[in-house]
Design a protein around this motif. Structure first.
Motif, PDB file in Angstrom:
ATOM      1  N   HIS A  29       6.395  -1.129   4.242  1.00  0.00           N
ATOM      2  CA  HIS A  29       5.776  -0.967   2.923  1.00  0.00           C
ATOM      3  C   HIS A  29       6.756  -0.201   2.017  1.00  0.00           C
ATOM      4  O   HIS A  29       7.329   0.816   2.444  1.00  0.00           O
ATOM      5  CB  HIS A  29       4.476  -0.184   3.067  1.00  0.00           C
ATOM      6  CG  HIS A  29       3.599  -0.245   1.852  1.00  0.00           C
ATOM      7  ND1 HIS A  29       3.911   0.410   0.684  1.00  0.00           N
ATOM      8  CD2 HIS A  29       2.424  -0.890   1.606  1.00  0.00           C
ATOM      9  CE1 HIS A  29       2.972   0.180  -0.209  1.00  0.00           C
ATOM     10  NE2 HIS A  29       2.067  -0.610   0.320  1.00  0.00           N
ATOM     11  N   LYS A 248      -0.093  -2.717   5.237  1.00  0.00           N
ATOM     12  CA  LYS A 248       0.493  -4.045   5.422  1.00  0.00           C
ATOM     13  C   LYS A 248       1.234  -4.489   4.170  1.00  0.00           C
ATOM     14  O   LYS A 248       0.746  -4.312   3.052  1.00  0.00           O
ATOM     15  CB  LYS A 248      -0.620  -5.045   5.761  1.00  0.00           C
ATOM     16  CG  LYS A 248      -0.113  -6.395   6.221  1.00  0.00           C
ATOM     17  CD  LYS A 248      -1.275  -7.278   6.642  1.00  0.00           C
ATOM     18  CE  LYS A 248      -0.765  -8.636   7.115  1.00  0.00           C
ATOM     19  NZ  LYS A 248      -1.889  -9.512   7.497  1.00  0.00           N
ATOM     20  N   TRP A 249       2.388  -5.064   4.379  1.00  0.00           N
ATOM     21  CA  TRP A 249       3.199  -5.568   3.263  1.00  0.00           C
ATOM     22  C   TRP A 249       4.052  -6.719   3.760  1.00  0.00           C
ATOM     23  O   TRP A 249       4.625  -6.647   4.839  1.00  0.00           O
ATOM     24  CB  TRP A 249       4.095  -4.453   2.711  1.00  0.00           C
ATOM     25  CG  TRP A 249       4.878  -4.884   1.512  1.00  0.00           C
ATOM     26  CD1 TRP A 249       6.089  -5.493   1.501  1.00  0.00           C
ATOM     27  CD2 TRP A 249       4.488  -4.756   0.140  1.00  0.00           C
ATOM     28  NE1 TRP A 249       6.490  -5.746   0.223  1.00  0.00           N
ATOM     29  CE2 TRP A 249       5.525  -5.309  -0.642  1.00  0.00           C
ATOM     30  CE3 TRP A 249       3.370  -4.226  -0.511  1.00  0.00           C
ATOM     31  CZ2 TRP A 249       5.476  -5.347  -2.026  1.00  0.00           C
ATOM     32  CZ3 TRP A 249       3.322  -4.263  -1.902  1.00  0.00           C
ATOM     33  CH2 TRP A 249       4.369  -4.806  -2.643  1.00  0.00           C
ATOM     34  N   ARG A 250       4.119  -7.785   2.955  1.00  0.00           N
ATOM     35  CA  ARG A 250       4.960  -8.923   3.332  1.00  0.00           C
ATOM     36  C   ARG A 250       5.974  -9.179   2.220  1.00  0.00           C
ATOM     37  O   ARG A 250       5.720  -8.870   1.037  1.00  0.00           O
ATOM     38  CB  ARG A 250       4.095 -10.162   3.568  1.00  0.00           C
ATOM     39  CG  ARG A 250       3.601 -10.782   2.281  1.00  0.00           C
ATOM     40  CD  ARG A 250       2.793 -12.041   2.498  1.00  0.00           C
ATOM     41  NE  ARG A 250       2.557 -12.712   1.230  1.00  0.00           N
ATOM     42  CZ  ARG A 250       1.634 -13.631   1.030  1.00  0.00           C
ATOM     43  NH1 ARG A 250       0.821 -13.980   2.032  1.00  0.00           N
ATOM     44  NH2 ARG A 250       1.497 -14.216  -0.146  1.00  0.00           N
ATOM     45  N   TYR A 251       7.120  -9.734   2.620  1.00  0.00           N
ATOM     46  CA  TYR A 251       8.176 -10.050   1.649  1.00  0.00           C
ATOM     47  C   TYR A 251       8.303 -11.549   1.424  1.00  0.00           C
ATOM     48  O   TYR A 251       8.850 -11.970   0.403  1.00  0.00           O
ATOM     49  CB  TYR A 251       9.511  -9.495   2.139  1.00  0.00           C
ATOM     50  CG  TYR A 251       9.566  -7.988   2.066  1.00  0.00           C
ATOM     51  CD1 TYR A 251      10.015  -7.337   0.921  1.00  0.00           C
ATOM     52  CD2 TYR A 251       9.150  -7.200   3.131  1.00  0.00           C
ATOM     53  CE1 TYR A 251      10.059  -5.952   0.845  1.00  0.00           C
ATOM     54  CE2 TYR A 251       9.188  -5.822   3.066  1.00  0.00           C
ATOM     55  CZ  TYR A 251       9.642  -5.203   1.922  1.00  0.00           C
ATOM     56  OH  TYR A 251       9.669  -3.832   1.835  1.00  0.00           O
ATOM     57  N   MET A 255       6.112 -11.462  -2.318  1.00  0.00           N
ATOM     58  CA  MET A 255       5.868 -10.059  -2.010  1.00  0.00           C
ATOM     59  C   MET A 255       4.416  -9.710  -2.318  1.00  0.00           C
ATOM     60  O   MET A 255       3.953  -9.883  -3.458  1.00  0.00           O
ATOM     61  CB  MET A 255       6.817  -9.166  -2.815  1.00  0.00           C
ATOM     62  CG  MET A 255       8.259  -9.254  -2.362  1.00  0.00           C
ATOM     63  SD  MET A 255       9.359  -8.179  -3.270  1.00  0.00           S
ATOM     64  CE  MET A 255       9.484  -9.051  -4.824  1.00  0.00           C
ATOM     65  N   LYS A 256       3.738  -9.255  -1.275  1.00  0.00           N
ATOM     66  CA  LYS A 256       2.332  -8.939  -1.448  1.00  0.00           C
ATOM     67  C   LYS A 256       1.893  -7.945  -0.376  1.00  0.00           C
ATOM     68  O   LYS A 256       2.323  -8.018   0.760  1.00  0.00           O
ATOM     69  CB  LYS A 256       1.479 -10.205  -1.349  1.00  0.00           C
ATOM     70  CG  LYS A 256       0.016  -9.994  -1.677  1.00  0.00           C
ATOM     71  CD  LYS A 256      -0.751 -11.316  -1.607  1.00  0.00           C
ATOM     72  CE  LYS A 256      -2.213 -11.096  -1.962  1.00  0.00           C
ATOM     73  NZ  LYS A 256      -2.984 -12.365  -1.865  1.00  0.00           N
ATOM     74  N   GLY A 257       1.052  -6.998  -0.766  1.00  0.00           N
ATOM     75  CA  GLY A 257       0.532  -6.026   0.184  1.00  0.00           C
ATOM     76  C   GLY A 257      -0.967  -5.872   0.030  1.00  0.00           C
ATOM     77  O   GLY A 257      -1.586  -6.478  -0.848  1.00  0.00           O
TER      78      GLY A 257
END
Length: 296
Positions: A29, A248-251, A255-257
């Protein structure tokens, strides 16, 4: 500066670095990366002074920049296309940001390990694991302190060779290569002899034998209990928040958390408290010392 946190019980030191290293390696994150980086960088500078500051800016900062530039050349995932490379592959914003995040994570872990080497001495490591895993703990202890000891001894050998005109800065290319190989040979011999002497010394003292007692200066006092409550409490709270998905965080592909809630905000605050705790201890002890000096 005195290392106040090093005066705590080895269990406290080991627990703290285990938590921060785990969090630094798995929390991607952006806010967690920023918290971990700022705490690790500040603490390493507090422990090692100007030397750490110069090393971080001279070597670590370029590493982040290079990683951020190289990653988009091989990673073309992401939905936000900035432009197209000559190869026809897209250059995406997500790949650039992920390169920065990954290199920041590596930089942070290295900073924490430099702090670990300053705080967790081989005596502490042997004290914690000497009875559980005597052989492995001795090997790990020797391995963890090999690099700093190797660097210090290399400086001594290089200076000694320089005095007789045989270091890597004297002579032509071939002569420099010979001098470098000579210094490397000396260092390898020193490292092997040192390892054998350590093993023989520990064996002669009965290290690892059943029923062997050992003297220890470490005592688990009230100060350690209070710190254990803080580190254990904040660490457990952060880990629970991580495993239920609050951080939680994705790239990729975009990009979204998870949405910022009061609970996720409290987890971030707990993570910040965990990271900054040894810094607060150092500042508090320094303030106490100055007050004592001013009162005398």
């Amino acid at each position: 500066m005195n290392k106040a946190f090093a005066g705590y019980h080895p269990i406290i030191n080991f627990l703290y670095f285990t938590l921060v290293l785990f969090c630094s390696m798995f929390f991607m994150h952006p806010v967690c990366l920023a918290i971990s980086l700022s705490c690790a960088f500040t603490y390493s500078v507090m422990l090692k002074g100007k030397k750490a500051l110069v090393f971080n800016l001279k070597y670590m900062l370029p590493m982040i920049i290079v990683a951020a530039l190289i990653n988009p050349a091989f990673n073309h995932e992401g939905v936000t296309i900035i432009t197209y490379l000559k190869s026809g592959n897209p250059l995406t914003l997500e790949s650039i940001v992920y390169g920065i995040a990954a290199s920041t994570m590596i930089f942070t872990v290295l900073c924490w390990f430099s702090c670990y080497n300053e705080i967790m001495t081989s005596d502490k490591f042997i004290y914690l694991f000497g009875r559980l895993i005597p052989a492995l703990s001795l090997i790990l202890s020797m391995t963890l302190r090999l690099v700093p000891r190797f660097k210090a001894q290399l400086k001594v050998i290089s200076n000694a060779q320089k005095c007789i005109g045989r270091d890597v800065s004297n002579g032509g290319v071939l002569a420099r290569a010979r001098h470098g190989i000579k210094i490397l040979s000396i260092m390898v011999t020193w490292a092997l002899e040192n390892a054998i002497e350590t093993a023989d010394s520990m064996k002669s003292r009965g290290y690892g034998l059943t029923g062997r007692t050992a003297f220890s200066i470490f005592r688990f006092d009230q100060r350690d209990k209070r710190t254990l409550c803080v580190i254990g409490g904040t660490g457990l709270y952060v880990l629970i928040g991580f495993f239920i998905g609050s951080l939680k965080w994705r790239y990729f592909p975009s990009m979204k958390g998870t949405r910022l809630t009061n609970y996720s905000l409290s987890v971030l605050v707990a993570y910040f408290l965990l990271g900054i705790w040894p810094i607060a201890i150092e500042l508090w002890e320094e303030r106490k010392w100055k007050l004592l000096k001013s009162s005398t």
